[in-house]
Design a protein around this motif. Structure first.
Motif, PDB file in Angstrom:
ATOM      1  N   LEU A 102       0.799  -1.079  -0.011  1.00 41.11           N
ATOM      2  CA  LEU A 102      -0.421  -0.014  -0.075  1.00 41.11           C
ATOM      3  C   LEU A 102       0.815   1.675  -0.130  1.00 41.11           C
ATOM      4  CD1 LEU A 102      -2.602   0.628   0.335  1.00 41.11           C
ATOM      5  CD2 LEU A 102      -3.149   0.659   2.669  1.00 41.11           C
ATOM      6  N   ALA A 103       2.034   1.402   0.717  1.00 45.89           N
ATOM      7  CA  ALA A 103       2.599   2.904   0.655  1.00 45.89           C
ATOM      8  C   ALA A 103       3.709   2.889  -0.478  1.00 45.89           C
ATOM      9  CB  ALA A 103       4.269   2.577   2.259  1.00 45.89           C
ATOM     10  N   GLN A 104       3.562   1.972  -1.387  1.00 48.41           N
ATOM     11  CA  GLN A 104       4.075   1.997  -2.610  1.00 48.41           C
ATOM     12  C   GLN A 104       3.232   2.411  -3.362  1.00 48.41           C
ATOM     13  OE1 GLN A 104       6.734  -1.448  -2.996  1.00 48.41           O
ATOM     14  NE2 GLN A 104       8.342  -1.089  -2.020  1.00 48.41           N
ATOM     15  N   ALA A 139       1.037   9.404  -0.593  1.00 49.16           N
ATOM     16  CA  ALA A 139       1.749   8.539  -0.839  1.00 49.16           C
ATOM     17  C   ALA A 139       1.910   8.612   0.576  1.00 49.16           C
ATOM     18  CB  ALA A 139       3.094   9.103  -1.946  1.00 49.16           C
ATOM     19  N   PRO A 140       2.296  10.146   0.881  1.00 46.64           N
ATOM     20  CA  PRO A 140       3.111  10.162   2.396  1.00 46.64           C
ATOM     21  C   PRO A 140       1.884   9.961   3.055  1.00 46.64           C
ATOM     22  CG  PRO A 140       2.456  11.818   1.392  1.00 46.64           C
ATOM     23  CD  PRO A 140       3.194  11.015   0.128  1.00 46.64           C
ATOM     24  N   GLN A 141       0.609   9.642   2.732  1.00 46.00           N
ATOM     25  CA  GLN A 141      -0.445   9.563   3.753  1.00 46.00           C
ATOM     26  C   GLN A 141      -0.325   8.507   4.097  1.00 46.00           C
ATOM     27  OE1 GLN A 141      -3.293  12.245   1.031  1.00 46.00           O
ATOM     28  NE2 GLN A 141      -3.646  13.047   3.373  1.00 46.00           N
ATOM     29  N   LEU A 142      -0.130   7.453   3.985  1.00 47.00           N
ATOM     30  CA  LEU A 142      -0.900   6.001   2.838  1.00 47.00           C
ATOM     31  C   LEU A 142       1.141   5.117   3.602  1.00 47.00           C
ATOM     32  CD1 LEU A 142      -1.982   4.949  -0.294  1.00 47.00           C
ATOM     33  CD2 LEU A 142      -3.069   5.897   1.867  1.00 47.00           C
ATOM     34  N   GLN A 143       1.832   6.054   4.360  1.00 50.85           N
ATOM     35  CA  GLN A 143       3.460   4.607   5.294  1.00 50.85           C
ATOM     36  C   GLN A 143       2.800   4.886   6.250  1.00 50.85           C
ATOM     37  OE1 GLN A 143       5.858   5.531   2.684  1.00 50.85           O
ATOM     38  NE2 GLN A 143       4.708   5.728   1.455  1.00 50.85           N
ATOM     39  N   THR A 144       1.517   4.930   6.798  1.00 51.56           N
ATOM     40  CA  THR A 144       1.503   5.058   7.825  1.00 51.56           C
ATOM     41  C   THR A 144       0.290   3.722   8.096  1.00 51.56           C
ATOM     42  OG1 THR A 144       0.738   6.545   9.183  1.00 51.56           O
ATOM     43  CG2 THR A 144       3.120   6.234   9.458  1.00 51.56           C
ATOM     44  N   LEU A 145      -0.438   3.556   7.415  1.00 52.20           N
ATOM     45  CA  LEU A 145      -1.957   3.124   7.056  1.00 52.20           C
ATOM     46  C   LEU A 145      -2.064   1.700   7.507  1.00 52.20           C
ATOM     47  CD1 LEU A 145      -4.986   3.417   6.749  1.00 52.20           C
ATOM     48  CD2 LEU A 145      -4.992   3.722   4.701  1.00 52.20           C
ATOM     49  N   ASP A 146      -2.258   1.077   8.200  1.00 58.22           N
ATOM     50  CA  ASP A 146      -2.265  -0.204   7.964  1.00 58.22           C
ATOM     51  C   ASP A 146      -2.759  -1.224   6.977  1.00 58.22           C
ATOM     52  OD1 ASP A 146      -2.307  -3.286   8.721  1.00 58.22           O
ATOM     53  OD2 ASP A 146      -3.228  -2.312  11.068  1.00 58.22           O
ATOM     54  N   GLU A 147      -2.773  -2.120   6.310  1.00 58.25           N
ATOM     55  CA  GLU A 147      -3.338  -2.858   5.192  1.00 58.25           C
ATOM     56  C   GLU A 147      -4.114  -3.191   5.341  1.00 58.25           C
ATOM     57  OE1 GLU A 147      -2.278  -3.114   2.030  1.00 58.25           O
ATOM     58  OE2 GLU A 147       0.095  -2.688   1.699  1.00 58.25           O
ATOM     59  N   ARG A 148      -4.753  -4.004   6.695  1.00 62.01           N
ATOM     60  CA  ARG A 148      -5.851  -4.654   7.623  1.00 62.01           C
ATOM     61  C   ARG A 148      -7.203  -3.722   7.756  1.00 62.01           C
ATOM     62  NH1 ARG A 148      -3.076  -7.628  12.260  1.00 62.01           N
ATOM     63  NH2 ARG A 148      -2.165  -5.001  11.946  1.00 62.01           N
ATOM     64  N   GLU A 149      -7.167  -2.120   7.139  1.00 55.68           N
ATOM     65  CA  GLU A 149      -7.673  -1.005   7.353  1.00 55.68           C
ATOM     66  C   GLU A 149      -9.063  -0.900   6.791  1.00 55.68           C
ATOM     67  OE1 GLU A 149      -8.541   0.864  10.152  1.00 55.68           O
ATOM     68  OE2 GLU A 149      -7.537   0.520  11.363  1.00 55.68           O
ATOM     69  N   PRO A 150      -9.971  -1.019   6.901  1.00 56.65           N
ATOM     70  CA  PRO A 150     -11.456  -1.623   5.931  1.00 56.65           C
ATOM     71  C   PRO A 150     -10.572   0.312   4.034  1.00 56.65           C
ATOM     72  CG  PRO A 150     -11.888  -1.709   7.930  1.00 56.65           C
ATOM     73  CD  PRO A 150     -10.968  -1.349   8.353  1.00 56.65           C
ATOM     74  N   ALA A 151     -10.530   1.418   5.546  1.00 52.55           N
ATOM     75  CA  ALA A 151     -10.304   2.526   4.101  1.00 52.55           C
ATOM     76  C   ALA A 151      -8.697   1.960   3.417  1.00 52.55           C
ATOM     77  CB  ALA A 151      -9.435   3.023   5.052  1.00 52.55           C
TER      78      ALA A 151
END
Length: 234
Positions: A102-104, A139-151
Protein backbone atom coordinates in the motif's frame (compact mmCIF):
# COMPACT_ATOMS: atom_id res chain seq x y z
CA UNK A 1 -24.59 15.41 -20.39
CA UNK A 2 -23.22 16.48 -23.77
CA UNK A 3 -19.59 16.59 -24.86
CA UNK A 4 -19.23 20.33 -24.22
CA UNK A 5 -20.39 19.94 -20.64
CA UNK A 6 -17.99 17.04 -20.13
CA UNK A 7 -15.08 19.09 -21.44
CA UNK A 8 -16.10 22.03 -19.25
CA UNK A 9 -16.06 19.77 -16.18
CA UNK A 10 -12.67 18.42 -17.17
CA UNK A 11 -11.23 21.92 -17.62
CA UNK A 12 -12.61 22.94 -14.19
CA UNK A 13 -10.71 20.08 -12.61
CA UNK A 14 -7.55 20.99 -14.52
CA UNK A 15 -7.66 24.58 -13.29
CA UNK A 16 -7.26 23.31 -9.75
CA UNK A 17 -4.00 21.55 -10.69
CA UNK A 18 -2.40 24.05 -13.04
CA UNK A 19 -1.36 23.15 -16.57
CA UNK A 20 2.05 21.55 -16.00
CA UNK A 21 2.04 18.13 -17.69
CA UNK A 22 3.56 16.31 -14.72
CA UNK A 23 3.06 12.83 -16.12
CA UNK A 24 4.58 13.80 -19.45
CA UNK A 25 7.56 15.12 -17.50
CA UNK A 26 7.87 11.75 -15.75
CA UNK A 27 7.84 9.91 -19.06
CA UNK A 28 10.50 12.21 -20.50
CA UNK A 29 12.60 11.87 -17.34
CA UNK A 30 12.46 8.09 -17.68
CA UNK A 31 13.54 8.39 -21.31
CA UNK A 32 16.45 10.63 -20.32
CA UNK A 33 17.54 8.18 -17.63
CA UNK A 34 17.43 5.33 -20.13
CA UNK A 35 19.44 7.33 -22.69
CA UNK A 36 22.00 8.31 -20.05
CA UNK A 37 22.49 4.69 -18.99
CA UNK A 38 22.99 3.62 -22.60
CA UNK A 39 25.50 6.43 -23.17
CA UNK A 40 27.48 5.37 -20.10
CA UNK A 41 27.55 1.75 -21.30
CA UNK A 42 28.90 2.88 -24.66
CA UNK A 43 31.58 4.98 -22.92
CA UNK A 44 32.63 2.05 -20.73
CA UNK A 45 32.74 -0.23 -23.79
CA UNK A 46 34.94 2.28 -25.64
CA UNK A 47 37.30 2.52 -22.66
CA UNK A 48 37.50 -1.28 -22.34
CA UNK A 49 38.25 -1.71 -26.06
CA UNK A 50 40.83 1.10 -26.00
CA UNK A 51 42.54 -0.41 -22.97
CA UNK A 52 42.59 -3.82 -24.68
CA UNK A 53 44.19 -2.30 -27.79
CA UNK A 54 46.85 -0.51 -25.72
CA UNK A 55 47.73 -3.66 -23.77
CA UNK A 56 47.82 -5.70 -26.98
CA UNK A 57 50.14 -3.11 -28.50
CA UNK A 58 52.63 -3.63 -25.69
CA UNK A 59 52.34 -7.42 -25.71
CA UNK A 60 52.40 -8.21 -29.43
CA UNK A 61 55.84 -7.92 -31.07
CA UNK A 62 54.49 -6.05 -34.08
CA UNK A 63 51.79 -4.14 -32.23
CA UNK A 64 48.14 -4.23 -33.20
CA UNK A 65 48.67 -2.63 -36.58
CA UNK A 66 46.04 -1.16 -38.87
CA UNK A 67 44.11 -4.42 -39.00
CA UNK A 68 43.90 -4.57 -35.23
CA UNK A 69 42.65 -1.01 -35.01
CA UNK A 70 40.00 -1.74 -37.65
CA UNK A 71 38.88 -4.86 -35.76
CA UNK A 72 38.69 -2.88 -32.50
CA UNK A 73 36.65 -0.20 -34.26
CA UNK A 74 34.27 -2.81 -35.67
CA UNK A 75 33.84 -4.41 -32.24
CA UNK A 76 33.07 -1.00 -30.77
CA UNK A 77 30.46 -0.29 -33.45
CA UNK A 78 28.78 -3.66 -32.84
CA UNK A 79 28.75 -3.12 -29.07
CA UNK A 80 27.38 0.43 -29.46
CA UNK A 81 24.67 -0.79 -31.81
CA UNK A 82 23.74 -3.54 -29.37
CA UNK A 83 23.46 -1.04 -26.50
CA UNK A 84 21.33 1.33 -28.57
CA UNK A 85 18.99 -1.50 -29.56
CA UNK A 86 18.50 -2.58 -25.96
CA UNK A 87 15.03 -1.84 -24.55
CA UNK A 88 14.67 1.16 -22.26
CA UNK A 89 13.21 1.20 -18.78
CA UNK A 90 10.82 -1.59 -18.02
CA UNK A 91 7.25 -0.39 -18.39
CA UNK A 92 5.11 -0.49 -15.23
CA UNK A 93 2.69 -3.42 -15.21
CA UNK A 94 -0.93 -2.83 -14.19
CA UNK A 95 -1.29 -6.52 -13.31
CA UNK A 96 1.20 -6.04 -10.46
CA UNK A 97 -0.68 -3.14 -8.85
CA UNK A 98 -3.21 -5.20 -6.81
CA UNK A 99 -0.36 -6.98 -4.99
CA UNK A 100 1.83 -3.90 -4.51
CA UNK A 101 2.42 -2.78 -0.92
CA UNK A 102 0.00 0.00 0.00
CA UNK A 103 2.79 2.46 0.84
CA UNK A 104 4.24 2.08 -2.68
CA UNK A 105 0.93 1.82 -4.53
CA UNK A 106 0.21 5.51 -5.31
CA UNK A 107 3.56 6.13 -7.01
CA UNK A 108 3.47 2.78 -8.82
CA UNK A 109 -0.01 3.63 -10.09
CA UNK A 110 1.16 7.09 -11.12
CA UNK A 111 4.08 5.61 -13.05
CA UNK A 112 1.77 3.18 -14.81
CA UNK A 113 -0.70 5.95 -15.65
CA UNK A 114 2.18 8.04 -17.02
CA UNK A 115 3.11 5.16 -19.33
CA UNK A 116 -0.45 5.18 -20.70
CA UNK A 117 -0.71 8.95 -21.16
CA UNK A 118 0.06 9.01 -24.88
CA UNK A 119 -2.90 6.69 -25.55
CA UNK A 120 -5.44 9.10 -24.03
CA UNK A 121 -7.25 12.01 -25.72
CA UNK A 122 -5.97 15.47 -24.81
CA UNK A 123 -8.59 16.32 -22.12
CA UNK A 124 -8.01 12.94 -20.47
CA UNK A 125 -4.24 13.49 -20.57
CA UNK A 126 -4.63 16.71 -18.63
CA UNK A 127 -6.98 15.01 -16.17
CA UNK A 128 -4.44 12.23 -15.70
CA UNK A 129 -1.84 14.88 -14.80
CA UNK A 130 -4.12 16.09 -12.01
CA UNK A 131 -4.68 12.53 -10.82
CA UNK A 132 -0.91 12.07 -10.78
CA UNK A 133 -0.56 15.07 -8.47
CA UNK A 134 -3.14 13.64 -6.11
CA UNK A 135 -1.43 10.25 -6.11
CA UNK A 136 1.84 11.97 -5.19
CA UNK A 137 0.10 13.75 -2.33
CA UNK A 138 -1.56 10.52 -1.18
CA UNK A 139 1.71 8.53 -1.03
CA UNK A 140 3.09 9.94 2.26
CA UNK A 141 -0.34 9.62 3.87
CA UNK A 142 -0.32 5.86 3.27
CA UNK A 143 3.07 5.20 4.84
CA UNK A 144 1.53 4.46 8.24
CA UNK A 145 -1.90 3.20 7.20
CA UNK A 146 -2.46 -0.42 8.23
CA UNK A 147 -3.15 -2.69 5.25
CA UNK A 148 -5.89 -4.38 7.32
CA UNK A 149 -7.90 -1.18 7.71
CA UNK A 150 -11.13 -1.09 5.67
CA UNK A 151 -9.97 2.34 4.47
CA UNK A 152 -6.89 0.70 2.93
CA UNK A 153 -9.11 -1.68 0.95
CA UNK A 154 -11.14 1.31 -0.29
CA UNK A 155 -8.03 3.11 -1.51
CA UNK A 156 -6.57 -0.03 -3.07
CA UNK A 157 -9.80 -0.73 -4.94
CA UNK A 158 -9.80 2.71 -6.51
CA UNK A 159 -6.18 3.08 -7.59
CA UNK A 160 -5.14 -0.54 -8.16
CA UNK A 161 -8.32 -1.91 -9.73
CA UNK A 162 -10.87 0.65 -10.90
CA UNK A 163 -8.53 3.31 -12.33
CA UNK A 164 -6.41 0.81 -14.32
CA UNK A 165 -9.53 -0.98 -15.58
CA UNK A 166 -11.00 2.33 -16.73
CA UNK A 167 -7.89 3.19 -18.77
CA UNK A 168 -7.34 -0.34 -20.08
CA UNK A 169 -11.00 -0.59 -21.07
CA UNK A 170 -10.66 2.59 -23.10
CA UNK A 171 -7.51 1.23 -24.74
CA UNK A 172 -9.40 -1.86 -25.93
CA UNK A 173 -11.87 0.23 -27.91
CA UNK A 174 -10.96 0.56 -31.62
CA UNK A 175 -9.63 4.04 -32.36
CA UNK A 176 -12.36 4.69 -34.95
CA UNK A 177 -15.07 4.19 -32.31
CA UNK A 178 -13.59 6.19 -29.45
CA UNK A 179 -15.07 9.56 -30.35
CA UNK A 180 -18.54 8.45 -31.45
CA UNK A 181 -18.85 4.97 -29.98
CA UNK A 182 -21.95 2.86 -30.50
CA UNK A 183 -25.57 3.49 -29.45
CA UNK A 184 -24.67 7.02 -28.38
CA UNK A 185 -22.01 5.82 -25.90
CA UNK A 186 -18.85 7.78 -26.73
CA UNK A 187 -15.78 6.21 -25.04
CA UNK A 188 -13.93 9.55 -25.02
CA UNK A 189 -16.73 11.10 -22.97
CA UNK A 190 -16.99 8.06 -20.71
CA UNK A 191 -13.26 8.07 -20.05
CA UNK A 192 -13.34 11.75 -19.08
CA UNK A 193 -16.34 11.12 -16.82
CA UNK A 194 -14.55 8.23 -15.13
CA UNK A 195 -11.29 10.13 -14.64
CA UNK A 196 -13.22 13.05 -13.18
CA UNK A 197 -14.79 10.68 -10.64
CA UNK A 198 -11.36 9.24 -9.80
CA UNK A 199 -9.98 12.75 -9.33
CA UNK A 200 -12.75 13.76 -6.93
CA UNK A 201 -12.51 10.46 -5.03
CA UNK A 202 -8.77 10.88 -4.53
CA UNK A 203 -9.35 14.40 -3.21
CA UNK A 204 -11.97 13.08 -0.78
CA UNK A 205 -9.75 10.23 0.39
CA UNK A 206 -6.75 12.48 0.94
CA UNK A 207 -8.84 14.97 2.91
CA UNK A 208 -10.34 12.29 5.12
CA UNK A 209 -6.95 10.69 5.74
CA UNK A 210 -5.59 14.10 6.76
CA UNK A 211 -8.44 14.42 9.27
CA UNK A 212 -8.02 10.85 10.48
CA UNK A 213 -11.55 9.92 9.43
CA UNK A 214 -10.68 6.32 8.55
CA UNK A 215 -14.11 4.98 9.41
CA UNK A 216 -15.81 7.60 7.27
CA UNK A 217 -13.40 6.86 4.43
CA UNK A 218 -14.21 3.16 4.63
CA UNK A 219 -17.99 3.51 4.81
CA UNK A 220 -18.75 6.42 2.49
CA UNK A 221 -16.85 5.37 -0.59
CA UNK A 222 -18.75 6.36 -3.71
CA UNK A 223 -16.85 3.94 -5.96
CA UNK A 224 -16.66 4.33 -9.69
CA UNK A 225 -20.11 3.89 -11.11
CA UNK A 226 -18.85 2.90 -14.54
CA UNK A 227 -22.06 2.37 -16.43
CA UNK A 228 -19.91 1.72 -19.48
CA UNK A 229 -18.06 -1.28 -18.01
CA UNK A 230 -20.15 -3.47 -20.26
CA UNK A 231 -20.36 -3.39 -24.02
CA UNK A 232 -18.46 -0.22 -24.90
CA UNK A 233 -15.34 -0.35 -22.73
CA UNK A 234 -15.67 -3.89 -21.54
Amino acid sequence: MNSNEVLARAEAVLQRHGTAPRMEQRVRAAQRRSAARKAMRIVWAAMAILLTVIIAGFILPTGVGTTGVMIAGLIFLLVALGVIMMPGERQPDAAALPTTALAQLPLRTENWLASQRALLPAPAQRLSDGIGLKLEALAPQLQTLDEREPAAAEIRRLIADELPELVKGYGRVPVALRREGVDGMAPDKQLIDGLTVVDSELARMSEQLARGDLEKLATQGKYLELKYQGDVLG
